[in-house]
Design a protein around this motif. Sequence first.
Motif, mmCIF file in Angstrom:
data_model
loop_
_atom_site.group_PDB
_atom_site.id
_atom_site.type_symbol
_atom_site.label_atom_id
_atom_site.label_comp_id
_atom_site.label_asym_id
_atom_site.label_seq_id
_atom_site.Cartn_x
_atom_site.Cartn_y
_atom_site.Cartn_z
ATOM 1 N N PHE A 24 5.303 8.712 -5.390
ATOM 2 C CA PHE A 24 5.078 10.119 -5.730
ATOM 3 C C PHE A 24 4.889 10.868 -4.422
ATOM 4 O O PHE A 24 4.325 10.308 -3.476
ATOM 5 C CB PHE A 24 3.802 10.292 -6.577
ATOM 6 C CG PHE A 24 3.841 9.557 -7.876
ATOM 7 C CD1 PHE A 24 4.554 10.051 -8.960
ATOM 8 C CD2 PHE A 24 3.167 8.354 -8.026
ATOM 9 C CE1 PHE A 24 4.600 9.358 -10.157
ATOM 10 C CE2 PHE A 24 3.212 7.652 -9.223
ATOM 11 C CZ PHE A 24 3.930 8.163 -10.291
ATOM 12 N N THR B 271 0.971 10.969 -3.369
ATOM 13 C CA THR B 271 0.084 9.812 -3.195
ATOM 14 C C THR B 271 0.747 8.748 -2.318
ATOM 15 O O THR B 271 1.969 8.624 -2.287
ATOM 16 C CB THR B 271 -0.268 9.163 -4.562
ATOM 17 O OG1 THR B 271 0.931 9.026 -5.327
ATOM 18 C CG2 THR B 271 -1.278 9.985 -5.332
ATOM 19 N N CYS C 187 -0.266 6.997 -10.505
ATOM 20 C CA CYS C 187 -1.487 7.259 -9.744
ATOM 21 C C CYS C 187 -1.307 6.805 -8.306
ATOM 22 O O CYS C 187 -0.266 6.268 -7.943
ATOM 23 C CB CYS C 187 -2.654 6.511 -10.368
ATOM 24 S SG CYS C 187 -2.450 4.722 -10.319
#
Length: 418
Positions: free
Chosen positions: A239, A242, A262
Amino acid sequence: MVSSCPRLTVGSCSFQGRVCPLAFKSASRPGRSHAVAPACVAAAVELKTGKPLREEVITGSPDNNITDYIYDKMGMDLHRQPDHPIGIIKQAIYDYFEARNPGLFTKFDDRFPIVSTRANFDEVLVPADHISRSPNDTYYVDANTVLRCHTSAHQAETLRAGHSAFLVTGDVYRRDSIDATHYPVFHQMEGVRVFSEADWLASGLDPTKLAERDLKDALEGLARHLFGDVECRWIDAYFPFTEPSFELEIFFKGKWLEVLGCGVMEQRILDDNFKPGHKAWAFGLGLERLAMVLFDVPDIRVFWSNDDRFLKQFSAGDLKSRFKPYSKFPACYKDMAFWVSPEFSENNLCELVRSIGGDLVEEVTCIDTFTNKKTGRTSNCYRIVYRSMERSLTDEEINALQEQVRSQVAQVLKVELR
Ligand code: PHE
């Protein structure tokens, strides 16, 4: 929204809460040609809430690509209805984090869904050329304003307001294909937790390792809180916001299912919007996806139903209820073939079909495609499935809708019907 998972139905497979739940992941890491540097301003901004006015959404700007069909969904706030499956899941996640870290997380669930491109993309380091910025994928209010396509749009502003642990839940909007797991509006929850030097000194770990370990512990615990004693596995991901990034998969009913994305927050986001010398994790999850898995809901459209036969099956705090299908009304299939033009996009077709057929459109699928060897022109044949969740449809009404679809497709998408 690059996707690495091809689907048989039309459109890009892009997102969270849907078949392939993570929009911002991509198989390979794109170059970081970016993005405006975010300003570091301590914000005491007054935040807007509530249903936007129609003229705030459908603006007449040349960049505006939002229909009334989408506007009508705004302000419905399924995540704020305690007896609705989406509200039940939200509350269950709140309860979990409250039990794990009492009083730590501040919760927001009424952030205004209209955000700047800066908040939605730049401030979370989405590269300037990232596919998610395309008007084919994102709803633009005007050139600099969008309907948020993820709750990550609120990371930077919430950090600037001084919050170091928070959950932001809201409706998010993505232009996409149509089927049982894809809907242009759905709900996400963003979680962020910041650690200070004292935290990693106390843990004996380096800052990134501490963030990673706490993140994985927290989310595996969450998966078990929602789904029972399930097996979990971590998949490396990418991502823009992150590093390192992960996806959590759970083994549920005989299959590995991706449930969230995440990672450890990109340091620049923290340095620019919080204070230097900190470390954080972030996650984003799709509530529809979780609710469909947990409550056995087979079709994402049903979350928008006002039918008591659906709504009465769920109540606040009850994670045990399973959706009992009520009689399914018959579907009506209409095929339509045309020569595509170079500008043709399947998302535009789906958007148009939905703007005419609304929630009666169950699915739009490309069932055939061929290229004429002599002319080089390509013809696609699409099947539109119409079905109501609430009643039987008549031939006349479907024929009338299909006629409108045909004429609009020819006029607006500039394709030649066959
Ligand atoms: N915003 C990501 C998405 O919508 C999910 C995510 C949030 C991933 C936070 C990592 C960290 O796909």
